[in-house]
Design a protein around this motif. Structure first.
Motif, PDB file in Angstrom:
ATOM      1  N   LEU A  69      40.011  25.704 103.400  1.00  9.40           N
ATOM      2  CA  LEU A  69      40.079  24.494 102.594  1.00  9.40           C
ATOM      3  C   LEU A  69      41.515  24.194 102.165  1.00  9.40           C
ATOM      4  O   LEU A  69      42.382  25.080 102.180  1.00  9.40           O
ATOM      5  N   PRO A  70      41.796  22.950 101.804  1.00  8.44           N
ATOM      6  CA  PRO A  70      43.178  22.520 101.544  1.00  8.44           C
ATOM      7  C   PRO A  70      43.932  23.368 100.524  1.00  8.44           C
ATOM      8  O   PRO A  70      45.140  23.509 100.601  1.00  8.44           O
ATOM      9  N   ASN A  71      43.224  23.954  99.524  1.00  5.50           N
ATOM     10  CA  ASN A  71      43.939  24.746  98.517  1.00  5.50           C
ATOM     11  C   ASN A  71      44.069  26.210  98.910  1.00  5.50           C
ATOM     12  O   ASN A  71      44.569  27.016  98.135  1.00  5.50           O
ATOM     13  N   GLY A  72      43.605  26.588 100.125  1.00  3.92           N
ATOM     14  CA  GLY A  72      43.723  27.962 100.570  1.00  3.92           C
ATOM     15  C   GLY A  72      42.449  28.761 100.453  1.00  3.92           C
ATOM     16  O   GLY A  72      42.387  29.902 100.931  1.00  3.92           O
ATOM     17  N   ASP A  73      41.400  28.236  99.801  1.00  4.15           N
ATOM     18  CA  ASP A  73      40.112  28.922  99.759  1.00  4.15           C
ATOM     19  C   ASP A  73      39.537  29.015 101.172  1.00  4.15           C
ATOM     20  O   ASP A  73      39.877  28.201 102.053  1.00  4.15           O
ATOM     21  N   TYR A  74      38.664  29.990 101.359  1.00  3.55           N
ATOM     22  CA  TYR A  74      38.072  30.178 102.689  1.00  3.55           C
ATOM     23  C   TYR A  74      36.559  30.294 102.564  1.00  3.55           C
ATOM     24  O   TYR A  74      36.038  30.954 101.652  1.00  3.55           O
ATOM     25  N   TYR A  75      35.833  29.648 103.478  1.00  2.80           N
ATOM     26  CA  TYR A  75      34.365  29.731 103.491  1.00  2.80           C
ATOM     27  C   TYR A  75      33.885  29.917 104.926  1.00  2.80           C
ATOM     28  O   TYR A  75      34.400  29.275 105.862  1.00  2.80           O
ATOM     29  N   THR A  76      32.889  30.758 105.097  1.00  3.73           N
ATOM     30  CA  THR A  76      32.199  30.876 106.373  1.00  3.73           C
ATOM     31  C   THR A  76      30.712  31.020 106.105  1.00  3.73           C
ATOM     32  O   THR A  76      30.295  31.790 105.239  1.00  3.73           O
ATOM     33  N   GLY A  77      29.912  30.245 106.810  1.00  5.16           N
ATOM     34  CA  GLY A  77      28.475  30.301 106.617  1.00  5.16           C
ATOM     35  C   GLY A  77      27.820  28.968 106.897  1.00  5.16           C
ATOM     36  O   GLY A  77      28.384  28.095 107.569  1.00  5.16           O
ATOM     37  N   LYS A  78      26.626  28.790 106.375  1.00  2.00           N
ATOM     38  CA  LYS A  78      25.861  27.571 106.604  1.00  2.00           C
ATOM     39  C   LYS A  78      26.491  26.409 105.839  1.00  2.00           C
ATOM     40  O   LYS A  78      26.970  26.567 104.715  1.00  2.00           O
ATOM     41  N   TRP A  79      26.428  25.226 106.468  1.00  3.29           N
ATOM     42  CA  TRP A  79      27.115  24.048 105.915  1.00  3.29           C
ATOM     43  C   TRP A  79      26.226  22.832 106.105  1.00  3.29           C
ATOM     44  O   TRP A  79      25.535  22.704 107.113  1.00  3.29           O
ATOM     45  N   TYR A  80      26.263  21.948 105.102  1.00  5.59           N
ATOM     46  CA  TYR A  80      25.477  20.720 105.210  1.00  5.59           C
ATOM     47  C   TYR A  80      26.132  19.626 104.381  1.00  5.59           C
ATOM     48  O   TYR A  80      26.374  19.803 103.182  1.00  5.59           O
ATOM     49  N   ASP A  81      26.440  18.518 105.022  1.00  3.93           N
ATOM     50  CA  ASP A  81      26.880  17.320 104.310  1.00  3.93           C
ATOM     51  C   ASP A  81      28.036  17.609 103.347  1.00  3.93           C
ATOM     52  O   ASP A  81      27.992  17.266 102.169  1.00  3.93           O
ATOM     53  N   SER A  82      29.105  18.280 103.844  1.00  8.45           N
ATOM     54  CA  SER A  82      30.319  18.556 103.098  1.00  8.45           C
ATOM     55  C   SER A  82      30.170  19.637 102.028  1.00  8.45           C
ATOM     56  O   SER A  82      31.018  19.754 101.148  1.00  8.45           O
ATOM     57  N   PHE A  83      29.062  20.416 102.058  1.00  7.94           N
ATOM     58  CA  PHE A  83      28.866  21.465 101.066  1.00  7.94           C
ATOM     59  C   PHE A  83      28.363  22.732 101.731  1.00  7.94           C
ATOM     60  O   PHE A  83      27.606  22.670 102.716  1.00  7.94           O
ATOM     61  N   GLY A  86      22.919  27.158 102.282  1.00  8.05           N
ATOM     62  CA  GLY A  86      22.313  28.251 103.018  1.00  8.05           C
ATOM     63  C   GLY A  86      23.060  29.528 102.670  1.00  8.05           C
ATOM     64  O   GLY A  86      23.614  29.675 101.581  1.00  8.05           O
ATOM     65  N   HIS A  87      23.094  30.489 103.613  1.00  5.09           N
ATOM     66  CA  HIS A  87      23.799  31.750 103.351  1.00  5.09           C
ATOM     67  C   HIS A  87      25.253  31.617 103.776  1.00  5.09           C
ATOM     68  O   HIS A  87      25.553  31.097 104.854  1.00  5.09           O
ATOM     69  N   GLY A  88      26.151  32.085 102.925  1.00  5.31           N
ATOM     70  CA  GLY A  88      27.559  31.977 103.265  1.00  5.31           C
ATOM     71  C   GLY A  88      28.443  32.824 102.375  1.00  5.31           C
ATOM     72  O   GLY A  88      27.994  33.366 101.358  1.00  5.31           O
ATOM     73  N   LYS A  89      29.719  32.916 102.766  1.00  6.04           N
ATOM     74  CA  LYS A  89      30.714  33.687 102.038  1.00  6.04           C
ATOM     75  C   LYS A  89      31.848  32.749 101.630  1.00  6.04           C
ATOM     76  O   LYS A  89      32.322  31.955 102.440  1.00  6.04           O
ATOM     77  N   TYR A  90      32.293  32.888 100.370  1.00  3.16           N
ATOM     78  CA  TYR A  90      33.375  32.043  99.871  1.00  3.16           C
ATOM     79  C   TYR A  90      34.407  32.951  99.207  1.00  3.16           C
ATOM     80  O   TYR A  90      34.076  33.772  98.338  1.00  3.16           O
ATOM     81  N   LEU A  91      35.676  32.785  99.594  1.00  4.50           N
ATOM     82  CA  LEU A  91      36.775  33.560  99.032  1.00  4.50           C
ATOM     83  C   LEU A  91      37.762  32.625  98.365  1.00  4.50           C
ATOM     84  O   LEU A  91      38.293  31.709  98.994  1.00  4.50           O
ATOM     85  N   TRP A  92      37.983  32.851  97.050  1.00  8.04           N
ATOM     86  CA  TRP A  92      38.932  32.036  96.308  1.00  8.04           C
ATOM     87  C   TRP A  92      40.340  32.633  96.421  1.00  8.04           C
ATOM     88  O   TRP A  92      40.494  33.835  96.706  1.00  8.04           O
ATOM     89  N   THR A  93      41.346  31.820  96.171  1.00  9.42           N
ATOM     90  CA  THR A  93      42.735  32.277  96.300  1.00  9.42           C
ATOM     91  C   THR A  93      43.081  33.357  95.274  1.00  9.42           C
ATOM     92  O   THR A  93      44.011  34.127  95.487  1.00  9.42           O
ATOM     93  N   ASP A  94      42.357  33.428  94.145  1.00  8.62           N
ATOM     94  CA  ASP A  94      42.661  34.442  93.134  1.00  8.62           C
ATOM     95  C   ASP A  94      41.978  35.773  93.411  1.00  8.62           C
ATOM     96  O   ASP A  94      42.104  36.716  92.623  1.00  8.62           O
ATOM     97  N   GLY A  95      41.212  35.856  94.518  1.00  7.59           N
ATOM     98  CA  GLY A  95      40.580  37.113  94.889  1.00  7.59           C
ATOM     99  C   GLY A  95      39.111  37.203  94.552  1.00  7.59           C
ATOM    100  O   GLY A  95      38.447  38.168  94.952  1.00  7.59           O
ATOM    101  N   CYS A  96      38.552  36.252  93.810  1.00 11.21           N
ATOM    102  CA  CYS A  96      37.114  36.256  93.553  1.00 11.21           C
ATOM    103  C   CYS A  96      36.369  35.950  94.852  1.00 11.21           C
ATOM    104  O   CYS A  96      36.876  35.205  95.708  1.00 11.21           O
ATOM    105  N   MET A  97      35.174  36.474  94.986  1.00 11.15           N
ATOM    106  CA  MET A  97      34.431  36.301  96.230  1.00 11.15           C
ATOM    107  C   MET A  97      32.931  36.226  95.932  1.00 11.15           C
ATOM    108  O   MET A  97      32.434  36.918  95.037  1.00 11.15           O
TER     109      MET A  97
END
Length: 772
Positions: A69-83, A86-97
């Motif tokens: 994502l534009p701010n450096g966050d990362y996501y991998t998993g199910k996606w629908y309509d820009s969100f 489903g099941h997925g993984k999200y990593l924030w730039t500050d290290g939260c996951m």
């Protein structure tokens, strides 16, 4: 190069750097990012798009995606309509996951949230909050496993502290409250009642050497009746307090010499070593972690709702702004997109107009009523009665010593425990001279009501000043249905009601049960009584006027815009005033109610629990015909007086003034992260809620609860149970029999207390719901 182009280039360079950093972090956390092979159905991105290739086949279907994502966050998993969906993984730039289930961009279902500190939460999520069953493990070793509500421990749970202590029991709004067991590392333990994270109520402390204390506690220390027992069988029984003057008791040896040199004060010194661990606070709430939402420039968002004047919500405007974010020109193909957008706007406007035609008429703020009551000045028919009342109250409250203990003997509740005092005009040894007529004054069960005032934290000086100060009382314009007259103090804090002899007998009969009930349940919604008195006027008639002093439910810093008296019956339950005469002081009834009130989940659970307890108490005392008196303060209105509907938000706290401030999500999270701030809210006194407007069917004349319309208003609510002195006597039984012949028995107020309680609760639990 133009200024705008320079700005775009710099923004693009920053985005590329963030993208490269995010990919490196994602690879280190999740492993090497695998990209699905390109197929005919795959969608590729433009040069300036940070989206990796996906196997998306249809924009309306759930598919697997990998997003940097534009701010450096990362996501991998199910996606629908820009969100994420489903099941997925999200990593924030500050290290939260977060790894788990998503629904429309919110953590919803089962998942695991990790903090950079090493803390983790694994369990259920709802709308971004830790909510349900879950386990939190802190970075220092604290661990909690149990129930959660909106990021707070709420329900049953077990917590192991880093120092080795453990607690197993009930939690409310983040703190130990209810029944629970706390065990210290040395083996000593406490089993009993808790309140706001401290030992409070009835419980037992057991030492490893076999000694134990059984009794009442206050703020972590013995207070009130209790027994200390030694393992040899000897024991000490008495009244416990940190104040030596209040300590008293008796020592009973086991047969041997026992512990004659023991000092009861030693118990307090011993207990001071046993502290309750506060534990670790959650460093950052999952609901505070915002997602960088992926927006495609080809997508037009649909509006969420229509505003009150029929205009489309700003959702469409946001989509247009994203297409035109770099300047005034839309770019290649922009003209076609503008035409499509204009057509879409016209269609939505037409739908909005049609929707408004079928929707309810916009609501207006009720016109403000004048200050209630007629001031009782000299020449008023009840002027002397008011003077007598004030003289009697000043004498009763001023001469009494402070209450030593809230534990009262049964004799204090005896109806025969009353004090008569004569008030001659010239004064006496006990009474001052006065200008009113001579009268006699009676206090019923004075020790009980003195204890009630202490229990309700009423300062005696303030109490006397409100009722007996220089300001006169105000008499309400007309008596109630029972024929009683009502008087208000000038500061609106207290209401004085004249009583029939039968009502006085009912109150005295149930006084012990009432006292025990309000003492056991601090948040009880039943009306608060502060004194029961009688004035006997001299003269040929020897007239007696009995009256009770109560708290005024609507004495609040919030102006009350709407008032409802709710019983759960339909016969005669509408106001008899024409619409033009209804103002903010008008008491409306069941069939006038046009709202459903939605409380935040934790407060709703507290509400239904307390309603159940209060109704059980009234049913046991054979009381019926009581009401839930509800006051509503609307937070937002236009200059023209039209009420402004809110979005889909649940306010949690109150604003400092009446300017209609609405809490943001960040403010909600801040409040939830600090449970101590919940102390500013008290059940029934200043409850934040959402009022959803309802509409009744035209063909259903006696439909008690209308159909929800989806139109919400942010409100502050004030409510309590009033009129609790009507027992099911012979007159009510005859009324029930007579009306049952003419009307549906379930629609009339006069019914058996058990049936009344059940019907009342069923109705209230339809009007008040969980705002989930």
């Amino acid at each position: 190069m133009s200024k705008d182009q320079s700005y775009v280039l710099k923004a693009w360079e920053v985005t590329v750097r963030k993208t490269q950093q995010a990919k490196k972090r994602a690879n280190s956390v999740f492993g090497t990012v695998s990209v699905a092979p390109h197929t005919d159905n795959d969608t590729t991105t433009d040069d300036n798009d940070d989206e990796t290739t996906t196997n998306r086949s249809n924009s309306e279907e759930v598919y697997h995606a990998e997003r940097v994502l534009p701010n450096g966050d990362y996501y991998t998993g199910k996606w629908y309509d820009s969100f994420p969906h489903g099941h997925g993984k999200y990593l924030w730039t500050d290290g939260c996951m977060y790894i788990g289930d998503w629904y429309n961009g919110k953590t919803m279902g089962n998942g695991k949230f990790g903090w950079p500190s090493g803390a983790t939460y694994e369990g259920e999520f709802k709308s971004g909050y830790m909510d349900g069953i879950g386990t939190y493990t802190g970075p220092s070793g604290d661990a909690y496993k149990g129930q959660w509500v909106m990021n707070l421990k709420h329900g049953h749970g077990v917590k192991s502290f880093a120092n080795g202590d453990a607690y197993d029991g009930e939690w409310r709004r983040g703190s130990q409250e209810g029944q629970g067991k706390y065990q210290w590392t040395d083996g000593c333990h406490y089993i009993g009642e808790w309140k706001n994270g401290t030992i409070y109520g009835k419980g037992t402390f057991v030492w490893t050497n076999g000694n134990r204390y059984d009794g009442f506690w206050d703020d972590g220390l013995p207070r009130g009746n209790g027994t200390f027992k030694w393992d040899d069988g000897s024991f000490y029984v008495g009244n416990w307090s940190k104040d030596p003057e209040e300590m008293n008791g008796t020592y009973y040896p086991s047969g041997n010499e026992g512990n004659l040199e023991w000092d009861p004060k030693d118990l307090f010194n011993n207990l001071s070593e046993y502290k309750i661990c506060s534990g670790e606070r959650v460093p950052m709430l999952p609901s505070q972690k915002k997602l960088t939402v992926w927006n495609s420039s080809k997508r037009i968002e649909k509006p969420r709702r229509l505003s009150v004047d029929g205009r489309v919500s700003v959702g469409v405007d946001r989509a247009f702004e994203k297409m035109n974010m770099w300047g005034t020109e839309i770019g290649e193909g922009g003209t076609d997109m503008r035409k499509e957008l204009d057509a879409e706007l016209m269609r939505l406007d037409a739908e909005g107009i049609q929707c408004l035609k079928s929707s309810p008429v916009p609501m207006k703020l009720p016109k403000s009523g004048r200050k209630q009551g007629e001031t009782i000045s000299k020449g008023h028919r009840n002027y002397e009665l008011m003077l007598n009342l004030q003289l009697g109250i000043r004498h009763s409250v001023g001469r009494q010593a402070p209450v030593a203990s809230l534990d009262l003997k049964p004799s204090a509740f005896d109806p025969k425990d009353k004090i008569w005092r004569r008030f001659p005009r010239e004064g006496s040894k006990y009474t001052p001279p006065h200008q009113s007529t001579e009268f006699k004054w009676k206090d019923y069960c004075p020790l009980v009501f003195r204890s009630l005032r202490k229990l309700f934290k009423v300062d005696p000086a303030d109490y006397m000043l409100s009722i007996c100060g220089n300001d006169a009382l105000r008499e309400l314009s007309s008596p109630g249905k029972s024929g009683s007259f009502f008087y208000l103090t000038n500061d609106d804090r207290y209401m004085i009601k004249t009583m029939k002899k039968a009502e006085t007998k009912v109150l005295l009969r149930m006084l012990a049960a009432y006292y025990n009930h309000v003492r056991a349940f601090e948040n009880s919604l039943v009306i608060r009584f502060f004194g029961l008195h009688c004035v006997k006027l001299n003269g040929p008639t020897q007239k007696k006027v009995r009256f009770v002093i109560m708290g005024n439910l609507f004495c609040s810093k919030y102006s009350v815009h709407r008032r409802f008296d709710l019983k759960g019956s339909s016969l005669g339950r509408t106001t008899d005033k024409p619409e033009s005469e209804i103002d903010s002081n008008t008491i409306l009834k069941d069939l006038d109610l046009n709202f459903i009130f939605r409380l935040q989940k934790a407060w709703y659970q507290e509400f239904i629990r307390q309603i159940d307890k209060d109704c059980e108490f009234l049913e046991q005392e054979r009381i019926m015909d009581y009401s839930l008196l509800v006051g509503i303060h609307f937070r937002e209105a236009s200059v023209a007086g039209e009420l402004i509907p809110s979005g889909a938000r649940t306010p949690i706290g109150e604003s400092e003034d009446e300017t209609g401030h609405r809490l943001s999500r960040a403010e909600v999270d801040e409040l939830l992260s600090d449970p101590s701030r919940w102390a500013s809210i008290r059940l029934g006194t200043n409850m934040p809620a959402r009022a959803e407007r309802t509409m009744r069917k035209n063909d259903c004349e006696f439909q008690l609860v209308g159909e929800p319309t989806g139109e919400f208003y942010e409100v502050v609510m004030i409510f309590g149970i009033i009129d609790i002195l009507q027992d099911y006597d012979i007159s009510k039984k005859l009324e029930h029999a007579y009306k049952s012949i003419q009307y549906d028995p379930s629609s009339i107020s006069a019914v058996d207390p058990r049936q009344y309680s059940r019907r009342f609760r069923d109705f209230i639990f339809k009007v008040f719901t969980d705002d989930s």
